[in-house]
Write an enzyme that holds these catalytic residues in place. Structure first.
Site, PDB file in Angstrom:
ATOM      1  N   TYR A  75     -75.351 -20.513 -15.390  1.00 22.82           N
ATOM      2  CA  TYR A  75     -75.318 -19.093 -15.204  1.00 22.82           C
ATOM      3  C   TYR A  75     -73.719 -18.930 -14.757  1.00 22.82           C
ATOM      4  CZ  TYR A  75     -80.466 -18.815 -16.023  1.00 22.82           C
ATOM      5  OH  TYR A  75     -81.568 -18.819 -16.448  1.00 22.82           O
ATOM      6  N   ASP A 121     -86.011 -26.167 -10.556  1.00 24.06           N
ATOM      7  CA  ASP A 121     -86.004 -27.488 -11.087  1.00 24.06           C
ATOM      8  C   ASP A 121     -85.314 -28.401 -10.571  1.00 24.06           C
ATOM      9  OD1 ASP A 121     -87.993 -27.403 -13.066  1.00 24.06           O
ATOM     10  OD2 ASP A 121     -86.829 -26.806 -14.699  1.00 24.06           O
ATOM     11  N   HIS A 127     -74.320 -26.871 -20.329  1.00 28.22           N
ATOM     12  CA  HIS A 127     -75.494 -25.889 -20.742  1.00 28.22           C
ATOM     13  C   HIS A 127     -75.261 -24.560 -20.187  1.00 28.22           C
ATOM     14  CE1 HIS A 127     -78.065 -25.569 -17.423  1.00 28.22           C
ATOM     15  NE2 HIS A 127     -77.354 -26.404 -16.763  1.00 28.22           N
ATOM     16  N   TYR A 183     -83.429 -11.811 -18.260  1.00 29.29           N
ATOM     17  CA  TYR A 183     -83.821 -11.585 -16.733  1.00 29.29           C
ATOM     18  C   TYR A 183     -82.244 -11.994 -15.837  1.00 29.29           C
ATOM     19  CZ  TYR A 183     -84.240 -16.280 -14.672  1.00 29.29           C
ATOM     20  OH  TYR A 183     -84.223 -17.524 -14.022  1.00 29.29           O
ATOM     21  N   ARG A 184     -81.436 -12.791 -16.566  1.00 30.79           N
ATOM     22  CA  ARG A 184     -80.590 -13.128 -15.685  1.00 30.79           C
ATOM     23  C   ARG A 184     -79.355 -13.625 -16.715  1.00 30.79           C
ATOM     24  NH1 ARG A 184     -82.117 -18.591 -12.104  1.00 30.79           N
ATOM     25  NH2 ARG A 184     -79.947 -18.916 -10.927  1.00 30.79           N
TER      26      ARG A 184
HETATM   27  C1  FAD Z   1     -80.630 -28.419 -15.248  1.00 31.16           C
HETATM   28  C2  FAD Z   1     -81.218 -27.391 -14.516  1.00 31.16           C
HETATM   29  C3  FAD Z   1     -82.168 -26.759 -14.277  1.00 31.16           C
HETATM   30  C4  FAD Z   1     -82.353 -25.610 -13.425  1.00 31.16           C
HETATM   31  N1  FAD Z   1     -83.502 -24.964 -13.411  1.00 31.16           N
HETATM   32  C5  FAD Z   1     -83.513 -23.713 -12.618  1.00 31.16           C
HETATM   33  C6  FAD Z   1     -84.711 -23.332 -12.259  1.00 31.16           C
HETATM   34  O1  FAD Z   1     -86.257 -23.989 -12.753  1.00 31.16           O
HETATM   35  N2  FAD Z   1     -84.909 -21.957 -11.667  1.00 31.16           N
HETATM   36  C7  FAD Z   1     -83.869 -21.395 -11.289  1.00 31.16           C
HETATM   37  O2  FAD Z   1     -84.045 -20.384 -10.770  1.00 31.16           O
HETATM   38  N3  FAD Z   1     -82.728 -21.687 -11.713  1.00 31.16           N
HETATM   39  C8  FAD Z   1     -82.508 -22.855 -12.318  1.00 31.16           C
HETATM   40  N4  FAD Z   1     -81.081 -23.681 -12.691  1.00 31.16           N
HETATM   41  C9  FAD Z   1     -80.126 -22.846 -12.145  1.00 31.16           C
HETATM   42  C10 FAD Z   1     -79.426 -22.988 -10.766  1.00 31.16           C
HETATM   43  O3  FAD Z   1     -79.393 -24.337 -10.661  1.00 31.16           O
HETATM   44  C11 FAD Z   1     -80.296 -22.679  -9.666  1.00 31.16           C
HETATM   45  O4  FAD Z   1     -80.699 -21.201  -9.815  1.00 31.16           O
HETATM   46  C12 FAD Z   1     -79.776 -22.798  -8.440  1.00 31.16           C
HETATM   47  O5  FAD Z   1     -80.604 -22.708  -7.360  1.00 31.16           O
HETATM   48  C13 FAD Z   1     -78.470 -21.592  -8.141  1.00 31.16           C
HETATM   49  O6  FAD Z   1     -78.059 -22.080  -6.553  1.00 31.16           O
HETATM   50  P1  FAD Z   1     -76.844 -21.720  -5.746  1.00 31.16           P
HETATM   51  O7  FAD Z   1     -77.319 -21.671  -4.522  1.00 31.16           O
HETATM   52  O8  FAD Z   1     -75.884 -22.849  -6.156  1.00 31.16           O
HETATM   53  O9  FAD Z   1     -76.310 -20.604  -6.307  1.00 31.16           O
HETATM   54  P2  FAD Z   1     -74.852 -19.592  -6.018  1.00 31.16           P
HETATM   55  O10 FAD Z   1     -74.001 -20.223  -7.105  1.00 31.16           O
HETATM   56  O11 FAD Z   1     -74.579 -19.919  -4.758  1.00 31.16           O
HETATM   57  O12 FAD Z   1     -75.453 -18.125  -6.183  1.00 31.16           O
HETATM   58  C14 FAD Z   1     -75.564 -17.602  -7.437  1.00 31.16           C
HETATM   59  C15 FAD Z   1     -74.874 -16.328  -7.440  1.00 31.16           C
HETATM   60  O13 FAD Z   1     -75.669 -15.244  -6.645  1.00 31.16           O
HETATM   61  C16 FAD Z   1     -74.779 -14.707  -5.914  1.00 31.16           C
HETATM   62  N5  FAD Z   1     -74.463 -14.910  -4.416  1.00 31.16           N
HETATM   63  C17 FAD Z   1     -74.892 -16.168  -4.019  1.00 31.16           C
HETATM   64  N6  FAD Z   1     -74.867 -16.144  -2.714  1.00 31.16           N
HETATM   65  C18 FAD Z   1     -74.714 -14.919  -2.121  1.00 31.16           C
HETATM   66  C19 FAD Z   1     -74.587 -14.041  -0.987  1.00 31.16           C
HETATM   67  N7  FAD Z   1     -74.930 -14.853   0.097  1.00 31.16           N
HETATM   68  N8  FAD Z   1     -74.400 -12.995  -0.946  1.00 31.16           N
HETATM   69  C20 FAD Z   1     -74.163 -12.145  -2.115  1.00 31.16           C
HETATM   70  N9  FAD Z   1     -74.329 -12.691  -3.252  1.00 31.16           N
HETATM   71  C21 FAD Z   1     -74.531 -14.220  -3.397  1.00 31.16           C
HETATM   72  C22 FAD Z   1     -73.184 -14.730  -6.538  1.00 31.16           C
HETATM   73  O14 FAD Z   1     -72.889 -14.140  -7.530  1.00 31.16           O
HETATM   74  C23 FAD Z   1     -73.268 -16.208  -7.213  1.00 31.16           C
HETATM   75  O15 FAD Z   1     -72.674 -16.713  -8.315  1.00 31.16           O
HETATM   76  C24 FAD Z   1     -81.059 -24.758 -13.219  1.00 31.16           C
HETATM   77  C25 FAD Z   1     -79.760 -25.506 -13.300  1.00 31.16           C
HETATM   78  C26 FAD Z   1     -79.619 -26.572 -14.192  1.00 31.16           C
HETATM   79  C27 FAD Z   1     -78.436 -27.282 -14.210  1.00 31.16           C
END
Ligand code: FAD
Ligand code: FAD
Lengths: 547, 547
Positions: A106, A168, A409, A490-491
């Site tokens: 994303y 995941d 991906h 949804y996203r």
């Molecule tokens: C192989 C694979 C499988 C995956 N499977 C899943 C799955 O099963 N379900 C799923 O949901 N996702 C999945 N993902 C996507 C992703 O890995 C997850 O959603 C992950 O948990 C994102 O978390 P993060 O904390 O790094 O997000 P971040 O990058 O920190 O946050 C996401 C976005 O939210 C906003 N944000 C974050 N923190 C704040 C804050 N404190 N205040 C305001 N805005 C904020 C920002 O815009 C940011 O870009 C997958 C990815 C991969 C590579």
């Protein structure tokens, strides 16, 4: 390559000269400490999942320098966040908050607007502020990952009493994933529905600090137990938006259900999809199927073994059906078109009741097979799903990224009713566009409660410009095709946010007009994450920033 | 008396002359049809629950003419609502939307600002637009009551397949109750959590029409199945607020769980409360206790029989303990301090598992007794709770209003953790203030999932000015006492909204500042429900309107 020199130099934000920007950064260093502000002016550092970059998307769909931070700030406290917001308002510099920045598929850590200053909240604000073993709740800061929360429960000896819910991959943050309305696989999988209360720094020049829900009470003790509070419930406007920076969040923990049991069924034909989905719907709504299970295409079951696609097929274009079918023959699932991974919860006799119903319903599909877990080796992917569905973070799921060299991906994630004809329509449109683009289609249906997310992950070679372009075209075509049939995402990935937001255009874009009104009221200078989810502040709106 | 002449005459809204107001009303009649606009300039019509008034609170805490409408409008369509909003913006006339106006205990049909024009949405906009028997959802207009929805399911032969969730009284509307974040007693009792998608007329001069969630998609088919949509999820800001007028709402229906069974336990001592609450918490969080059950004080079990209090006690001040204890002896519950009404769902063997756990846990309280339902006559209150917890609307609950002549009631509804010491603290502060006021205390603890609402209904004689004053003082004291201990209300009566909103004052009232920002952005002319939930538009703010 791990380090790539910047070809376009420092990404100075729009509307400010390089000299003024550098002087503003200098000023910020004085406020937050030199070591907590880093200029990103020389090279791109790539890393991998565990050591991911925080300046850009490590899985870039467009050129890496398109969505690039000019600097990264590491606030150590809410006050630091407030200081940074005031600073950004003063200098009109766009801020991009991340909790961890592992939002792979994303946009990863990348800002939507080139030159934004990334606010890496998670690096220093990463405390578990509370775990309440009576209420089954926790209160976390942005840097708390699913792994960290899980490990803390074990460390406190609470692991047997309560579970977390993890997506995941467990390396993301509880806050970042929840704000993006991510999903996990226990009965607590709808993360947004499971949160209770936010603390938010508002993006206006005063950088006001608000607590939602019962957090509005001085000395209250219900912030994490009752999500609504009194008066308007404003949490929702801080999810998938650019209206505030979340610095704390409450989250429910799941009581140990007293037992659990994974199960796996395979279905032989692609055309089994529609009748199977119609079987799933009533079972899911009545909670006989208890979690967001995954119904995966056979090819994804092959790809998650972690081998490059060339091991199975050296040609161009999608792997032919006869090839993947043959390869599956020797695997644990056997030859099949679809695999259903689910879990049943509770004491054995309660599980048996539910599992019996599921079994007789699923076997209505001719050729359906239940795979006996006791026949499966310990390294079979099934056990990864078993861990995830019982709240243990994992990262085996990353393996399918190896399908392509320089594997990256990006997701196409439309929402649909849980109905056979809808599943077929979505599958067919994805298939058509993948075939045109010469890309392997690996769909998974994640069945929520009354809807399902279809998650199609396009795995591409991020160094192959031609393939990136094909992936982008395939995605954009699917988004438009889906919208024409009434399905919306949804996203989505940064690069696709304007397009997706544009599909939510009922009544002449009334929803976006309202979003814009709220944006301008809360962020009058337009400093916070411009363009996120298609919402542009007045200063950027209709000036060609949309992609 | 049924009809009372107005003593203060027509309640002309603030800031407009009587002549201009009358001419504006004349104009509105031309827009909507003369028969759809009624001036309220002669008398107050009281009515009762089934034929409740829509111009004021039929259970007034203050003088009836304090919260009084100047006129009532009956829009027949969304377009009519939009015309009315534009009209109100043009003339700066406050509008007060109601769906049904049976919000008894919280203000009934009354507007917060005297002279508001009431928009009675339910009278003509009362269609069930869809019932989806595959997805278990419905789409309703404001005038659809719980009774109407229930009856339509029966009429379509779907009553055995799916249930509605109803509050204690079934005469309110699905939309009005849900927007006020009301609660029912099946596992779908958290109405707000069960809704999916709103259609809203915004209060600005353009009267823009927005659909939230998946409603933003043209031709979409997921509006009622997926609550979040893409981008900010804005539904929450339209609950307990004055930010928009809701014209449609989607709602989940509950699949028939395949069996159900009510149960009732009594507990002898008032001091059993704390240990019992601590027993309930883990059972509720782990869903062994499956619904928002009620733990009621013995006196309420007596009052719900519908007799005037004077039948039991002729003195002044609260009914003494020995009196109500003695009276309970001859009733179905026997002498007791607390009664727990719950329900177990599912097939018999699944229920048995849960009921056995509950039984052994509840019997840890010395003297706890399970009352065998087969011993109870058909008119016993237990069966009313049985109907409600299985989704059948009822109105036996109204009976306790007979406790006083000219019986009216008003609620004190704080939220607390599900913990013994919290229950005790709340009970004791309520007891103290009731004793001081000489009012009978009839508390019920409604246990949500991780929190409980204490609902204390003060029943008062609405013609007795002295008693009204005592009731008001008792309420205001309880709100302040509770706030000092960290408890806040989940919902409140019109007359108490400013006080309750004032307790949510963390960080110098940051939440209200944000609410004000949103209010001014969405309703720049301040026409919609000024003062609701303590939110005043700029035009009224800090001008002495607060109570
Ligand atoms: C192989 C694979 C499988 C995956 N499977 C899943 C799955 O099963 N379900 C799923 O949901 N996702 C999945 N993902 C996507 C992703 O890995 C997850 O959603 C992950 O948990 C994102 O978390 P993060 O904390 O790094 O997000 P971040 O990058 O920190 O946050 C996401 C976005 O939210 C906003 N944000 C974050 N923190 C704040 C804050 N404190 N205040 C305001 N805005 C904020 C920002 O815009 C940011 O870009 C997958 C990815 C991969 C590579
Ligand atoms: C004996 C008794 C027992 C009760 N038990 C319960 C109970 O168990 N649970 C419970 O929740 N309540 C209970 N109540 C309170 C009340 O009866 C219910 O909440 C009832 O459902 C209110 O519904 P209504 O449709 O009449 O609300 P309305 O009066 O129509 O709406 C309530 C408020 O919401 C706002 N509103 C309504 N419609 C709209 C709209 N379309 N757009 C914007 N704003 C709108 C308005 O501010 C309005 O004042 C009880 C009351 C009594 C007398």
């Amino acid at each position: 390559p791990d380090f790539v020199p910047l070809t376009r130099g420092l990404a100075v934000p729009q509307g400010i000269s390089k000299a003024s920007f550098l002087s503003a950064v200098h000023h910020l260093k004085a406020l937050l400490g030199t070591e907590n502000v880093e200029l990103n002016d020389t090279e791109i550092k790539n890393g991998w999942y565990m050591e991911h970059p925080n300046t850009h998307d490590m899985m870039p769909l467009l050129h890496t320098e398109e969505f690039l931070a000019s600097a990264v700030v590491y606030p150590g406290s809410v006050q630091d966040v407030q200081l940074t917001v005031k600073w950004a308002n003063k200098h009109l510099i766009p801020l991009h908050p991340i909790s961890i920045g592992r939002n792979l598929g994303y946009g990863g850590a990348a800002p939507r607007v080139r030159g934004s200053v990334t606010l890496d909240l998670g690096r220093r604000m990463n405390k578990i502020l509370d775990i309440n073993a009576e209420d089954y709740t926790c209160l976390v800061e942005p840097g708390v990952t699913f792994y960290a929360l899980y490990e803390e429960l074990q460390r406190r000896g609470l692991g047997d009493k309560m579970w977390i819910d993890t997506p995941d991959l467990g390396g993301g943050s509880v806050i970042g994933n929840t704000l993006d309305r991510g999903v996990g696989y226990t009965p607590y999988g709808d993360h947004w529905a499971m949160h209770s209360g936010l603390e938010v720094v508002l993006p206006g020049p005063e950088a006001n600090l608000v607590r939602t829900g019962m957090g509005g009470l001085d000395g209250g003790n219900t912030w994490q137990v009752f999500p609504y509070g009194f008066g308007p419930s404003s949490d929702g406007i801080f999810s998938q938006s650019n209206f505030g920076i979340v610095t704390k969040m409450g989250m429910a923990l799941m009581p140990n259900p007293g037992g659990y049991e994974s199960f796996m069924y395979t279905f032989p034909r692609e055309s089994d999809l529609a009748p199977l989905i119609d079987i799933i719907r009533p079972l899911r709504i009545s909670n006989i199927l208890e979690n967001v299970a995954q119904l995966r295409h056979g090819l994804q079951t092959l790809s998650v073994k972690g081998h490059p696609r060339t091991k199975f097929y050296k040609g161009s274009g999608p792997v032919p059906e006869n090839v993947w079918r043959k390869e599956l023959q020797d695997t644990a699932t056997g030859e099949c078109a679809w695999v259903y991974y689910g879990m049943s919860y509770g004491p054995a006799h309660i599980r048996k009741y539910k599992l019996d119903v599921i079994h007789s319903e699923f076997l209505r599909i001719p050729g359906a097979k239940k795979i006996d877990p006791s026949t499966l080796p310990a390294d079979e992917y099934f056990w990864s799903r078993d861990r995830i569905a019982s709240g243990t973070p994992d990262f085996e799921e990353l393996l399918w990224v190896n399908w392509m060299p320089n594997g990256a991906h990006i997701a196409f994630s439309p929402v649909s009713p849980i109905r056979g004809p809808d599943a077929t329509k979505l599958y067919e449109l994805a298939k058509k566009r993948h075939d045109e683009a010469g890309i392997d289609l690996m769909p998974a249906f994640c069945v929520g409660l009354r809807e399902m997310h279809l998650i199609v992950e396009i795995v591409f070679d991020s160094e192959d410009e031609g393939m990136r372009a094909r992936a982008e075209k395939c995605l954009r075509d699917m988004i438009d095709d889906a919208a024409a049939l009434g399905y919306g995402e949804y996203r989505t990935h940064l690069a696709l946010m304007d397009q997706v937001a544009g599909t939510y255009n009922w009544n002449d874009g009334a929803l976006m007009k309202m979003n814009n009104t709220l944006k301008d009221a809360l962020d009058p200078n337009g400093i916070l994450a411009p363009g996120r989810c298609g919402i542009w502040p007045a200063r950027y709106r209709n000036r060609g920033w949309e992609l």
